[in-house]
Design an enzyme around this catalytic site. Sequence first.
Site, PDB file in Angstrom:
ATOM      1  N   ARG A 242      36.398  44.877  -5.966  1.00  0.00           N
ATOM      2  CA  ARG A 242      35.832  45.584  -4.809  1.00  0.00           C
ATOM      3  C   ARG A 242      36.899  46.382  -4.066  1.00  0.00           C
ATOM      4  NH1 ARG A 242      32.884  41.694  -2.426  1.00  0.00           N
ATOM      5  NH2 ARG A 242      30.949  42.400  -3.373  1.00  0.00           N
ATOM      6  N   ALA A 243      38.083  45.828  -3.922  1.00  0.00           N
ATOM      7  CA  ALA A 243      39.152  46.526  -3.200  1.00  0.00           C
ATOM      8  C   ALA A 243      39.525  47.829  -3.903  1.00  0.00           C
ATOM      9  CB  ALA A 243      40.383  45.626  -3.070  1.00  0.00           C
TER      10      ALA A 243
END
Length: 331
Positions: A242-243
Amino acid sequence: MNDITFPFTALVGQEPLQQALLLAAVDPSIGGVLVSGPRGTAKSTAARALAELLPEGTLVTLPLGASEEQLIGTLDIQSALRDGGVQFSPGLLAKAHLGVLYVDEVNLLPNPLVDQLLDVAASGVNIVERDGISHRHDARFVLIGTMNPEEGELRPQLLDRFGLAVEMSNCFDAHARQQIVKARLAFDADPNTFRARSEAAQAALSKQLHAARAALASFDFDDAVHAHVSALCIAAHVDGLRADLVMLRAARALAALEGASAVTVEHVERVADAVLQHRRKEAQASSDTQAPRNANANTNASNASDEGYMPPEPAGTAKIKQVRPLAAKKA
Protein backbone atom coordinates in the site's frame (compact mmCIF):
# COMPACT_ATOMS: atom_id res chain seq x y z
CA MET A 1 -18.97 27.86 2.10
CA ASN A 2 -19.19 30.08 5.15
CA ASP A 3 -17.73 33.50 4.30
CA ILE A 4 -15.72 33.52 7.51
CA THR A 5 -13.60 30.50 6.60
CA PHE A 6 -9.92 31.18 7.20
CA PRO A 7 -8.19 31.25 3.77
CA PHE A 8 -6.06 28.22 2.96
CA THR A 9 -3.32 30.37 1.41
CA ALA A 10 -3.10 32.49 4.57
CA LEU A 11 -2.16 29.59 6.86
CA VAL A 12 1.22 30.22 8.50
CA GLY A 13 3.87 27.57 9.21
CA GLN A 14 1.73 24.66 7.97
CA GLU A 15 3.55 23.73 4.75
CA PRO A 16 3.69 19.91 5.26
CA LEU A 17 0.00 19.84 6.17
CA GLN A 18 -0.95 22.09 3.25
CA GLN A 19 1.00 19.93 0.82
CA ALA A 20 -0.62 16.70 2.06
CA LEU A 21 -4.12 18.19 1.82
CA LEU A 22 -3.51 19.54 -1.68
CA LEU A 23 -2.18 16.19 -2.89
CA ALA A 24 -5.28 14.41 -1.58
CA ALA A 25 -7.43 17.05 -3.29
CA VAL A 26 -5.68 16.46 -6.63
CA ASP A 27 -6.07 12.68 -6.34
CA PRO A 28 -8.62 11.51 -3.73
CA SER A 29 -7.66 7.87 -4.50
CA ILE A 30 -4.58 8.52 -2.35
CA GLY A 31 -6.90 7.61 0.51
CA GLY A 32 -7.22 10.69 2.66
CA VAL A 33 -5.05 12.50 5.17
CA LEU A 34 -4.70 11.76 8.87
CA VAL A 35 -3.66 14.81 10.89
CA SER A 36 -2.52 14.14 14.44
CA GLY A 37 -1.39 16.56 17.06
CA PRO A 38 -2.35 18.44 20.22
CA ARG A 39 -5.26 20.84 20.45
CA GLY A 40 -4.84 24.30 18.98
CA THR A 41 -2.57 23.39 16.06
CA ALA A 42 -5.01 24.47 13.31
CA LYS A 43 -5.96 20.93 12.23
CA SER A 44 -9.64 21.69 11.75
CA THR A 45 -8.95 25.18 10.37
CA ALA A 46 -6.88 23.71 7.53
CA ALA A 47 -9.49 21.04 6.76
CA ARG A 48 -12.28 23.59 6.43
CA ALA A 49 -10.08 25.91 4.38
CA LEU A 50 -9.32 23.19 1.83
CA ALA A 51 -13.00 22.61 1.02
CA GLU A 52 -13.35 26.21 -0.14
CA LEU A 53 -10.80 25.61 -2.90
CA LEU A 54 -12.68 22.68 -4.46
CA PRO A 55 -15.19 23.16 -7.31
CA GLU A 56 -18.18 22.06 -5.24
CA GLY A 57 -16.97 23.74 -2.06
CA THR A 58 -18.73 21.14 0.04
CA LEU A 59 -17.66 20.32 3.58
CA VAL A 60 -19.44 17.45 5.30
CA THR A 61 -18.63 16.71 8.93
CA LEU A 62 -19.07 13.21 10.32
CA PRO A 63 -20.18 13.45 13.96
CA LEU A 64 -18.77 11.05 16.53
CA GLY A 65 -22.18 9.61 17.31
CA ALA A 66 -23.07 8.86 13.68
CA SER A 67 -24.65 5.51 12.86
CA GLU A 68 -23.80 3.27 9.92
CA GLU A 69 -27.01 4.28 8.16
CA GLN A 70 -26.21 7.96 8.60
CA LEU A 71 -22.84 7.34 7.00
CA ILE A 72 -23.66 5.10 4.03
CA GLY A 73 -27.39 5.82 3.51
CA THR A 74 -30.46 3.59 3.64
CA LEU A 75 -32.62 1.53 1.27
CA ASP A 76 -36.41 1.45 1.48
CA ILE A 77 -37.10 -2.27 1.10
CA GLN A 78 -40.87 -1.86 1.26
CA SER A 79 -40.77 0.54 -1.65
CA ALA A 80 -38.61 -1.90 -3.64
CA LEU A 81 -41.02 -4.76 -3.04
CA ARG A 82 -44.07 -2.64 -3.80
CA ASP A 83 -42.88 -0.65 -6.81
CA GLY A 84 -40.01 -2.78 -8.08
CA GLY A 85 -37.56 0.10 -7.75
CA VAL A 86 -34.94 0.92 -5.15
CA GLN A 87 -35.55 4.04 -3.12
CA PHE A 88 -32.27 5.26 -1.68
CA SER A 89 -31.90 7.85 1.05
CA PRO A 90 -28.40 9.37 0.75
CA GLY A 91 -26.03 9.35 3.70
CA LEU A 92 -23.09 11.57 4.51
CA LEU A 93 -20.88 9.77 1.97
CA ALA A 94 -23.20 10.79 -0.86
CA LYS A 95 -23.43 14.36 0.39
CA ALA A 96 -19.63 14.64 0.49
CA HIS A 97 -19.21 13.66 -3.18
CA LEU A 98 -16.69 15.99 -4.89
CA GLY A 99 -16.09 17.81 -1.61
CA VAL A 100 -14.41 17.19 1.73
CA LEU A 101 -15.50 14.69 4.37
CA TYR A 102 -14.10 15.85 7.67
CA VAL A 103 -13.87 13.60 10.72
CA ASP A 104 -12.70 15.24 13.92
CA GLU A 105 -11.35 12.84 16.56
CA VAL A 106 -11.41 9.97 14.08
CA ASN A 107 -9.62 7.81 16.66
CA LEU A 108 -12.77 7.89 18.81
CA LEU A 109 -15.06 6.54 16.07
CA PRO A 110 -16.04 2.84 16.23
CA ASN A 111 -13.57 0.77 14.21
CA PRO A 112 -16.20 -0.73 11.83
CA LEU A 113 -17.32 2.79 10.88
CA VAL A 114 -13.74 3.90 10.19
CA ASP A 115 -13.22 0.75 8.13
CA GLN A 116 -16.22 1.52 5.92
CA LEU A 117 -15.17 5.13 5.61
CA LEU A 118 -11.70 4.20 4.40
CA ASP A 119 -13.06 1.61 1.96
CA VAL A 120 -15.17 4.20 0.20
CA ALA A 121 -12.44 6.87 0.33
CA ALA A 122 -10.06 4.55 -1.53
CA SER A 123 -12.54 3.17 -4.07
CA GLY A 124 -14.64 6.27 -4.74
CA VAL A 125 -17.80 4.13 -4.71
CA ASN A 126 -20.32 3.49 -1.93
CA ILE A 127 -22.34 0.26 -2.04
CA VAL A 128 -25.38 -0.16 0.20
CA GLU A 129 -26.82 -3.66 0.53
CA ARG A 130 -29.86 -4.86 2.41
CA ASP A 131 -31.84 -8.11 2.14
CA GLY A 132 -30.39 -9.00 -1.25
CA ILE A 133 -30.97 -5.52 -2.72
CA SER A 134 -28.06 -3.22 -3.41
CA HIS A 135 -27.47 0.32 -4.57
CA ARG A 136 -24.20 1.96 -5.55
CA HIS A 137 -23.24 5.57 -6.13
CA ASP A 138 -20.11 7.63 -6.67
CA ALA A 139 -18.56 8.97 -3.49
CA ARG A 140 -15.34 10.66 -4.50
CA PHE A 141 -14.24 12.98 -1.74
CA VAL A 142 -11.19 14.18 0.12
CA LEU A 143 -11.13 12.43 3.48
CA ILE A 144 -9.53 14.36 6.32
CA GLY A 145 -9.33 12.79 9.75
CA THR A 146 -7.90 14.60 12.75
CA MET A 147 -6.96 13.21 16.13
CA ASN A 148 -5.20 14.01 19.37
CA PRO A 149 -2.94 11.03 20.26
CA GLU A 150 -3.37 11.82 23.95
CA GLU A 151 -7.01 10.72 23.63
CA GLY A 152 -6.24 7.32 22.10
CA GLU A 153 -4.60 5.83 19.03
CA LEU A 154 -6.06 4.24 15.93
CA ARG A 155 -5.56 0.51 15.46
CA PRO A 156 -2.48 -0.12 13.25
CA GLN A 157 -4.68 -1.83 10.63
CA LEU A 158 -6.73 1.35 10.25
CA LEU A 159 -3.79 3.71 10.59
CA ASP A 160 -2.07 2.13 7.59
CA ARG A 161 -5.11 2.63 5.40
CA PHE A 162 -4.95 6.41 5.54
CA GLY A 163 -2.98 7.48 2.49
CA LEU A 164 -0.98 10.30 4.05
CA ALA A 165 -0.28 11.34 7.61
CA VAL A 166 1.00 14.58 9.07
CA GLU A 167 2.01 14.97 12.69
CA MET A 168 1.50 18.46 14.06
CA SER A 169 3.33 19.78 17.10
CA ASN A 170 3.25 22.85 19.30
CA CYS A 171 5.20 25.79 17.93
CA PHE A 172 8.12 26.91 20.10
CA ASP A 173 9.73 29.23 17.55
CA ALA A 174 9.03 32.75 18.78
CA HIS A 175 8.96 34.42 15.34
CA ALA A 176 6.71 31.76 13.76
CA ARG A 177 4.42 31.82 16.78
CA GLN A 178 4.02 35.59 16.52
CA GLN A 179 3.20 35.36 12.80
CA ILE A 180 0.50 32.77 13.45
CA VAL A 181 -1.05 34.81 16.24
CA LYS A 182 -0.94 38.06 14.24
CA ALA A 183 -2.69 36.40 11.30
CA ARG A 184 -5.40 34.99 13.55
CA LEU A 185 -5.98 38.30 15.33
CA ALA A 186 -6.25 40.14 11.99
CA PHE A 187 -8.75 37.57 10.73
CA ASP A 188 -10.87 37.73 13.88
CA ALA A 189 -10.87 41.53 13.87
CA ASP A 190 -12.07 41.88 10.25
CA PRO A 191 -12.64 38.58 8.41
CA ASN A 192 -13.82 40.17 5.18
CA THR A 193 -10.83 42.48 4.81
CA PHE A 194 -8.47 39.65 5.72
CA ARG A 195 -10.06 37.35 3.16
CA ALA A 196 -9.97 40.04 0.50
CA ARG A 197 -6.20 40.21 0.80
CA SER A 198 -6.02 36.49 0.02
CA GLU A 199 -8.58 36.51 -2.78
CA ALA A 200 -6.11 36.47 -5.68
CA ALA A 201 -3.96 33.74 -4.14
CA GLN A 202 -7.04 31.65 -3.37
CA ALA A 203 -8.32 31.95 -6.94
CA ALA A 204 -4.92 31.04 -8.37
CA LEU A 205 -4.60 27.97 -6.16
CA SER A 206 -8.12 26.81 -6.98
CA LYS A 207 -7.31 27.09 -10.70
CA GLN A 208 -4.05 25.22 -10.11
CA LEU A 209 -5.93 22.37 -8.40
CA HIS A 210 -8.39 22.11 -11.29
CA ALA A 211 -5.56 21.97 -13.85
CA ALA A 212 -3.68 19.36 -11.83
CA ARG A 213 -6.72 17.08 -11.70
CA ALA A 214 -7.14 17.35 -15.45
CA ALA A 215 -3.45 16.57 -16.10
CA LEU A 216 -3.19 13.63 -13.69
CA ALA A 217 -3.90 10.90 -16.25
CA SER A 218 -1.11 12.08 -18.55
CA PHE A 219 1.67 11.14 -16.11
CA ASP A 220 3.53 7.84 -15.99
CA PHE A 221 6.38 6.47 -13.84
CA ASP A 222 9.80 5.55 -15.17
CA ASP A 223 12.04 2.81 -13.75
CA ALA A 224 14.09 5.24 -11.67
CA VAL A 225 10.96 6.44 -9.85
CA HIS A 226 9.74 2.89 -9.25
CA ALA A 227 13.17 1.87 -7.95
CA HIS A 228 13.36 4.79 -5.53
CA VAL A 229 9.87 4.16 -4.17
CA SER A 230 10.70 0.49 -3.59
CA ALA A 231 13.96 1.36 -1.84
CA LEU A 232 12.29 3.83 0.52
CA CYS A 233 9.47 1.44 1.43
CA ILE A 234 11.84 -1.48 2.01
CA ALA A 235 14.08 0.68 4.20
CA ALA A 236 11.04 1.68 6.26
CA HIS A 237 10.01 -1.99 6.73
CA VAL A 238 6.39 -1.28 5.77
CA ASP A 239 3.77 -4.00 5.55
CA GLY A 240 2.43 -4.92 2.11
CA LEU A 241 2.48 -2.70 -0.97
CA ARG A 242 0.00 0.00 0.00
CA ALA A 243 2.80 2.44 0.82
CA ASP A 244 4.38 1.96 -2.64
CA LEU A 245 1.09 2.66 -4.41
CA VAL A 246 0.28 5.71 -2.29
CA MET A 247 3.78 7.11 -2.72
CA LEU A 248 3.55 6.84 -6.50
CA ARG A 249 0.13 8.48 -6.56
CA ALA A 250 1.24 11.26 -4.23
CA ALA A 251 4.38 11.94 -6.29
CA ARG A 252 2.24 12.07 -9.44
CA ALA A 253 -0.20 14.47 -7.77
CA LEU A 254 2.67 16.75 -6.73
CA ALA A 255 4.09 16.74 -10.26
CA ALA A 256 0.67 17.62 -11.67
CA LEU A 257 0.10 20.33 -9.07
CA GLU A 258 3.38 22.02 -9.93
CA GLY A 259 2.90 21.71 -13.68
CA ALA A 260 5.95 19.46 -14.10
CA SER A 261 6.53 17.55 -17.32
CA ALA A 262 7.18 14.24 -15.57
CA VAL A 263 7.22 12.54 -12.18
CA THR A 264 10.76 12.55 -10.80
CA VAL A 265 12.71 11.07 -7.91
CA GLU A 266 12.61 14.51 -6.29
CA HIS A 267 8.81 14.41 -6.24
CA VAL A 268 9.03 11.03 -4.52
CA GLU A 269 11.41 12.41 -1.90
CA ARG A 270 9.08 15.30 -1.12
CA VAL A 271 6.04 13.11 -0.46
CA ALA A 272 7.82 10.19 1.21
CA ASP A 273 7.60 11.45 4.76
CA ALA A 274 3.81 11.87 4.65
CA VAL A 275 3.46 8.37 3.18
CA LEU A 276 5.79 6.66 5.66
CA GLN A 277 5.06 8.75 8.78
CA HIS A 278 2.50 6.27 10.09
CA ARG A 279 3.87 3.12 8.44
CA ARG A 280 7.58 3.16 9.26
CA LYS A 281 8.69 0.41 11.63
CA GLU A 282 12.07 1.56 12.86
CA ALA A 283 11.92 -0.30 16.18
CA GLN A 284 11.16 -3.61 14.50
CA ALA A 285 13.79 -3.01 11.83
CA SER A 286 16.39 -2.28 14.50
CA SER A 287 15.58 -5.39 16.55
CA ASP A 288 15.55 -7.59 13.43
CA THR A 289 18.97 -6.30 12.46
CA GLN A 290 20.37 -6.66 15.96
CA ALA A 291 19.09 -10.18 16.64
CA PRO A 292 21.86 -12.13 14.87
CA ARG A 293 24.54 -10.11 16.65
CA ASN A 294 22.89 -10.65 20.03
CA ALA A 295 23.09 -14.40 19.47
CA ASN A 296 26.87 -14.11 19.59
CA ALA A 297 27.07 -11.26 22.06
CA ASN A 298 28.67 -13.31 24.83
CA THR A 299 31.29 -14.71 22.46
CA ASN A 300 32.14 -11.26 21.11
CA ALA A 301 32.41 -9.80 24.60
CA SER A 302 34.62 -12.66 25.77
CA ASN A 303 36.95 -12.47 22.79
CA ALA A 304 37.26 -8.72 23.04
CA SER A 305 37.47 -8.29 26.80
CA ASP A 306 41.25 -7.76 26.79
CA GLU A 307 41.35 -5.76 23.56
CA GLY A 308 38.81 -3.03 24.22
CA TYR A 309 36.72 -4.25 21.26
CA MET A 310 33.01 -3.43 21.06
CA PRO A 311 30.61 -4.99 18.52
CA PRO A 312 29.49 -2.54 15.81
CA GLU A 313 26.17 -0.77 16.19
CA PRO A 314 23.29 -2.17 14.09
CA ALA A 315 22.56 -0.29 10.90
CA GLY A 316 19.62 2.10 11.14
CA THR A 317 16.86 2.55 8.62
CA ALA A 318 17.22 5.04 5.80
CA LYS A 319 16.28 8.60 6.70
CA ILE A 320 13.65 10.35 4.64
CA LYS A 321 14.11 13.94 3.58
CA GLN A 322 11.81 16.48 5.16
CA VAL A 323 8.90 17.58 3.02
CA ARG A 324 9.62 20.97 1.51
CA PRO A 325 6.99 23.65 0.89
CA LEU A 326 5.31 23.65 -2.50
CA ALA A 327 7.07 25.47 -5.29
CA ALA A 328 5.82 28.94 -6.07
CA LYS A 329 2.31 28.84 -7.43
CA LYS A 330 1.78 29.66 -11.05
CA ALA A 331 -0.45 32.59 -11.75
